[in-house]
Each structure stands twice: as C-alpha cells, then as structure tokens.
Motif scaffolding. Structure first.
Motif, PDB file in Angstrom:
ATOM      1  N   SER A 123     -40.319 -66.088 -38.365  1.00 31.70           N
ATOM      2  CA  SER A 123     -39.061 -65.379 -38.122  1.00 31.70           C
ATOM      3  C   SER A 123     -39.501 -64.331 -36.865  1.00 31.70           C
ATOM      4  CB  SER A 123     -38.798 -64.746 -39.092  1.00 31.70           C
ATOM      5  OG  SER A 123     -38.079 -65.244 -40.308  1.00 31.70           O
ATOM      6  N   ALA A 124     -40.727 -63.954 -37.192  1.00 29.57           N
ATOM      7  CA  ALA A 124     -41.193 -63.129 -35.723  1.00 29.57           C
ATOM      8  C   ALA A 124     -41.102 -63.844 -34.633  1.00 29.57           C
ATOM      9  CB  ALA A 124     -42.410 -62.386 -36.097  1.00 29.57           C
ATOM     10  N   THR A 125     -41.640 -65.174 -34.592  1.00 32.05           N
ATOM     11  CA  THR A 125     -41.216 -65.927 -33.143  1.00 32.05           C
ATOM     12  C   THR A 125     -39.973 -66.015 -32.922  1.00 32.05           C
ATOM     13  OG1 THR A 125     -43.306 -67.202 -34.193  1.00 32.05           O
ATOM     14  CG2 THR A 125     -42.123 -67.932 -32.279  1.00 32.05           C
ATOM     15  N   HIS A 126     -39.194 -66.089 -33.541  1.00 32.43           N
ATOM     16  CA  HIS A 126     -37.755 -66.346 -33.460  1.00 32.43           C
ATOM     17  C   HIS A 126     -37.032 -65.020 -32.943  1.00 32.43           C
ATOM     18  CE1 HIS A 126     -37.126 -69.717 -36.494  1.00 32.43           C
ATOM     19  NE2 HIS A 126     -38.053 -70.104 -35.414  1.00 32.43           N
ATOM     20  N   LEU A 127     -37.544 -63.935 -33.359  1.00 33.93           N
ATOM     21  CA  LEU A 127     -36.946 -62.656 -32.739  1.00 33.93           C
ATOM     22  C   LEU A 127     -37.230 -62.289 -31.300  1.00 33.93           C
ATOM     23  CD1 LEU A 127     -38.155 -60.110 -35.768  1.00 33.93           C
ATOM     24  CD2 LEU A 127     -35.675 -60.885 -35.116  1.00 33.93           C
ATOM     25  N   ILE A 179     -37.744 -72.298 -20.147  1.00 35.16           N
ATOM     26  CA  ILE A 179     -36.949 -71.659 -21.211  1.00 35.16           C
ATOM     27  C   ILE A 179     -36.519 -72.482 -22.475  1.00 35.16           C
ATOM     28  CG2 ILE A 179     -34.708 -70.733 -21.540  1.00 35.16           C
ATOM     29  CD1 ILE A 179     -34.981 -69.431 -18.737  1.00 35.16           C
ATOM     30  N   PHE A 180     -36.208 -73.664 -21.943  1.00 31.83           N
ATOM     31  CA  PHE A 180     -36.068 -74.816 -23.052  1.00 31.83           C
ATOM     32  C   PHE A 180     -37.241 -75.209 -23.802  1.00 31.83           C
ATOM     33  CE2 PHE A 180     -32.559 -76.301 -19.787  1.00 31.83           C
ATOM     34  CZ  PHE A 180     -31.702 -75.746 -20.533  1.00 31.83           C
ATOM     35  N   SER A 181     -38.330 -75.042 -23.325  1.00 34.15           N
ATOM     36  CA  SER A 181     -39.794 -75.238 -24.258  1.00 34.15           C
ATOM     37  C   SER A 181     -39.650 -74.176 -25.310  1.00 34.15           C
ATOM     38  CB  SER A 181     -40.864 -75.244 -23.316  1.00 34.15           C
ATOM     39  OG  SER A 181     -40.803 -76.296 -22.457  1.00 34.15           O
ATOM     40  N   SER A 182     -39.404 -73.014 -24.746  1.00 39.74           N
ATOM     41  CA  SER A 182     -39.669 -71.933 -25.686  1.00 39.74           C
ATOM     42  C   SER A 182     -38.448 -71.884 -26.824  1.00 39.74           C
ATOM     43  CB  SER A 182     -39.169 -70.462 -24.892  1.00 39.74           C
ATOM     44  OG  SER A 182     -37.785 -70.473 -24.620  1.00 39.74           O
ATOM     45  N   VAL A 183     -37.075 -72.569 -26.515  1.00 38.81           N
ATOM     46  CA  VAL A 183     -36.151 -72.890 -27.887  1.00 38.81           C
ATOM     47  C   VAL A 183     -36.903 -73.828 -28.551  1.00 38.81           C
ATOM     48  CG1 VAL A 183     -33.953 -73.632 -28.138  1.00 38.81           C
ATOM     49  CG2 VAL A 183     -34.592 -72.216 -26.221  1.00 38.81           C
ATOM     50  N   SER A 184     -37.419 -74.926 -28.086  1.00 36.90           N
ATOM     51  CA  SER A 184     -38.250 -76.214 -28.692  1.00 36.90           C
ATOM     52  C   SER A 184     -39.195 -75.481 -29.420  1.00 36.90           C
ATOM     53  CB  SER A 184     -38.629 -76.982 -27.684  1.00 36.90           C
ATOM     54  OG  SER A 184     -39.417 -77.959 -28.665  1.00 36.90           O
ATOM     55  N   ALA A 186     -39.216 -72.279 -30.876  1.00 33.57           N
ATOM     56  CA  ALA A 186     -38.726 -71.507 -31.965  1.00 33.57           C
ATOM     57  C   ALA A 186     -38.152 -72.572 -33.071  1.00 33.57           C
ATOM     58  CB  ALA A 186     -37.458 -70.704 -31.293  1.00 33.57           C
ATOM     59  N   LEU A 187     -37.588 -73.651 -32.631  1.00 31.65           N
ATOM     60  CA  LEU A 187     -36.814 -74.625 -33.578  1.00 31.65           C
ATOM     61  C   LEU A 187     -37.793 -75.422 -34.433  1.00 31.65           C
ATOM     62  CD1 LEU A 187     -33.777 -75.501 -31.419  1.00 31.65           C
ATOM     63  CD2 LEU A 187     -33.927 -73.883 -33.331  1.00 31.65           C
ATOM     64  N   ASP A 188     -38.635 -76.052 -33.776  1.00 35.61           N
ATOM     65  CA  ASP A 188     -39.699 -77.044 -34.125  1.00 35.61           C
ATOM     66  C   ASP A 188     -40.896 -76.585 -34.793  1.00 35.61           C
ATOM     67  OD1 ASP A 188     -40.418 -79.666 -34.520  1.00 35.61           O
ATOM     68  OD2 ASP A 188     -42.052 -79.655 -33.241  1.00 35.61           O
TER      69      ASP A 188
END
Length: 360
Positions: A123-127, A179-184, A186-188
C-alpha cells in the motif's frame, strides 16, 4: 470637489482598503495558528493537522494579491478593467485553493506512507503513485476551471490537446514509458517498498517508487537509482519473498580415511544438520566423487528462516559441529598434495647401489 481631489480621494480609499485587508488577513492567520497550537497541546486530531498545514501554506504573496485586488475594487474602473480585475480574482483564488489541496494531498500521503510502510509495504508503494496522480488531477482541474471562467471553450481546448497529445507523446515517449512502468509496478507488485532485491549486479532495499524512477539503498549505504522502464526489462530477484533458503556446500576428506568412516560420514552430517536447536530441514548428504586430492562430499539442506544472518549463524554451527566430529574420529580434511613417482633407470640403480654400500 475637483477631479484631482476626486482621484486623490479614490487612491487614498484604495490604499486604505488594501492595507486594512492585508492587516486583517495577517491577524486572522496568526489567530488561527495560535488556536491550533493551543488545541495541539491537549489533543491533536488528524483534521487539525490538515488545518495547520492549510494555515501555514497560506503565504504572504496571496495576502498581497488579495489586498491589491480589494484596493483596485474601490476605484472607478472601466468595463474592460473591471473584467480583467474579475479574471485576477479567479486566478488568485483558484490557485490558492489548488495550493491548499496540494498541501492536503502531501500531508495525507506522508501520514499514510509512514504508517503503511511498516504494516503494508504494498500500500505504501501505491501511495506514492496515487499522490502524484492526485496532484495531476488537482492542477488539471484548477487549470480547466480558470480557463473556463476566462471565457475559453473547454471542449475545443480538450480536442486540441487530444490532437496535440500525439506529438507530445512521441516527444516524451521515454518519460511516458517510465510512467506506465510505474503503474505496472504498482499493479503487478514485483516488489514493494522495503523489499531486498537484486537487479543484474546491483542489490539493495527498495526505498522509493516514483513515476519515473525507483531508488534502492545498497548495502554500502549509497542510493541506486533505476529508470522504471529499464528496471522492468531486467531479471529481478526478490529476497524479501523468500520463504526458506536452500543451502548447498561441499567438503573433502583425505584419501587415507578408512572405509568404515567414509560410509558413516553421511549419517554423521545428517545428525549435525538435523540438530533440534537449528531451524533446518535436512535434504541429503552424499559421497559425491573423487577430487584431485580429496574424497568429495556434497550436502544440501534448507534454512526455514529466510533471514541471511540466521542462515550464516546456522552454517557456522554446522561447520563447527562437522569439524569437531571429524577430529574426534581422527578424520582429516584434505589439502592439496602431490605425489612424485620416479621411473627406474640404470643410472638411478647405480646411484642407489652406491648409496647402500656406503651405508653398509
């Protein structure tokens, strides 16, 4: 009253109104800050911290801008000037509200990050990602509100941005890739903050996951920064998610060791590794083969705790136990040796016979 007197009166009224408003805003900020400090001495609910951040985040330029606008409002303005004054009010107020919202997001992310980093690293990573996305949405909304109130056609602007976005995307494709890699990430969740990972020849603890970069704190103390896109192209070994550690080690004994001791040695190793005070699970111990100067044994076992320091403590206990057992049985570890064989020849035989006669 002459026109000059009227202008002087108008200017004096504007200056007076501006100064009064400026002083009132400063006094109001000081009063609110003092009340919040008094409340903090007894109890400090979370909403008071946000109020404190909003108060401290209200800077002097905002007060000066408000005072100037109030002062100009007291003068006689043409329709065009009144229109521009209205635009100035919109820009200053919307900008300040956006700054307040930005400060609230920053405080909320920081508070949650400190708490979640220990209890829930994922969750900290997602924040970190959510905080940046929240700021982008906030400022985009503020910009659209300002443009809409200034009379621009938002629909036309959005359509233009959609067309121009293709060119912008081509120009900043590397940044968009990160940016898309950071979203990946956060999700994966291939790793989260606090995980110990190895990337190629680099290793360290994940300290920060941003929109463009991920930062590790290495064992040596320095910070290692990776581009998110390049990071996901590498093979990542995540040691934080290791449940148990497989250990393989070898040792060699001298060729002169009696056969009975060689046959007993695997069971001896098993007893040492399986000791009740060690958090291990024995797998196998075998007489592996013949080395250049030693009989080689191979041992495999599992450490039930993934902690590296625990593994080294256990390996040390096994090494000490094995050394003591071999010394008790008069079994020596092998070390590099070389045996030299001299082929017989007539000259060597004459020398040997002469030496025997001299001794006799």
């Amino acid at each position: 009253m002459t026109s000059f007197d009227f202008v002087s009166y108008d200017a004096a009224l504007a200056v007076t109104a501006g100064l009064v408003v400026f002083a009132a805003l400063l006094l109001l900020k000081a009063f609110i800050a003092r009340q919040l400090r008094q409340r903090a001495k007894t109890a400090k609910p979370s909403f008071l911290e946000y109020a404190e951040q909003i108060t401290t985040g209200t800077r002097l330029p905002f007060f000066i801008g408000i005072a100037l606008l109030v002062g100009f409002s007291q003068t006689e303005l043409s329709a065009l000037h009144a229109k521009w004054l209205n635009y100035a009010w919109i820009i200053i107020l919307v900008s300040q509200i956006a700054l307040w919202g930005n400060r609230i997001i920053a405080v909320a992310v920081q508070r949650s990050f400190i708490y979640q980093r220990q209890s829930d690293p994922a969750s900290a990573t997602h924040l970190m990602i959510a905080g940046l996305i929240g700021r982008i949405v906030l400022w985009s909304t503020a910009a659209l509100v300002v443009l809409d109130n200034l009379g621009f056609n938002i629909t036309t602007i959005m359509a233009s941005l959609g067309i121009g976005g293709i060119a912008v995307a081509l120009a900043v494709q590397n940044i968009l890739g990160d940016i898309f890699s950071s979203v990946s990430i956060a999700l994966d969740k291939p790793f989260v903050i606090g995980d110990f990972i190895i990337v190629d020849s680099y290793m360290g603890t994940v300290e920060y996951v941003g929109m463009k970069t991920t930062r590790l704190r290495s064992l040596g103390g320095e910070q290692i920064v990776f581009s998110n896109a390049e990071l996901l192209k590498c093979r990542i070994r995540n040691y934080k998610r290791m449940q148990e550690r497989r250990v393989l080690f070898e040792f060699g004994i001298a060729y002169e060791t009696p056969m009975t001791e060689i046959e007993r040695l695997p069971q001896t190793v098993k007893d040492i590794v399986s000791a009740s005070y060690l958090e291990t699970r024995f797998d196998r111990a075998h007489f592996k083969g013949y080395g250049d100067s030693a009989l080689l044994f191979e041992v495999v076992y599992y450490v039930l705790d993934p902690d590296y320091n625990k593994y080294m403590d256990i390996q040390q206990e096994i090494n000490l136990g094995l050394l003591a057992a071999l010394r008790d049985r008069k079994i020596s570890f092998a070390y590099p040796t070389r045996t030299l064989y001299v082929a017989p020849s007539p000259a060597n035989e004459e020398i040997s016979n002469a030496a025997e006669k001299l001794v006799a």
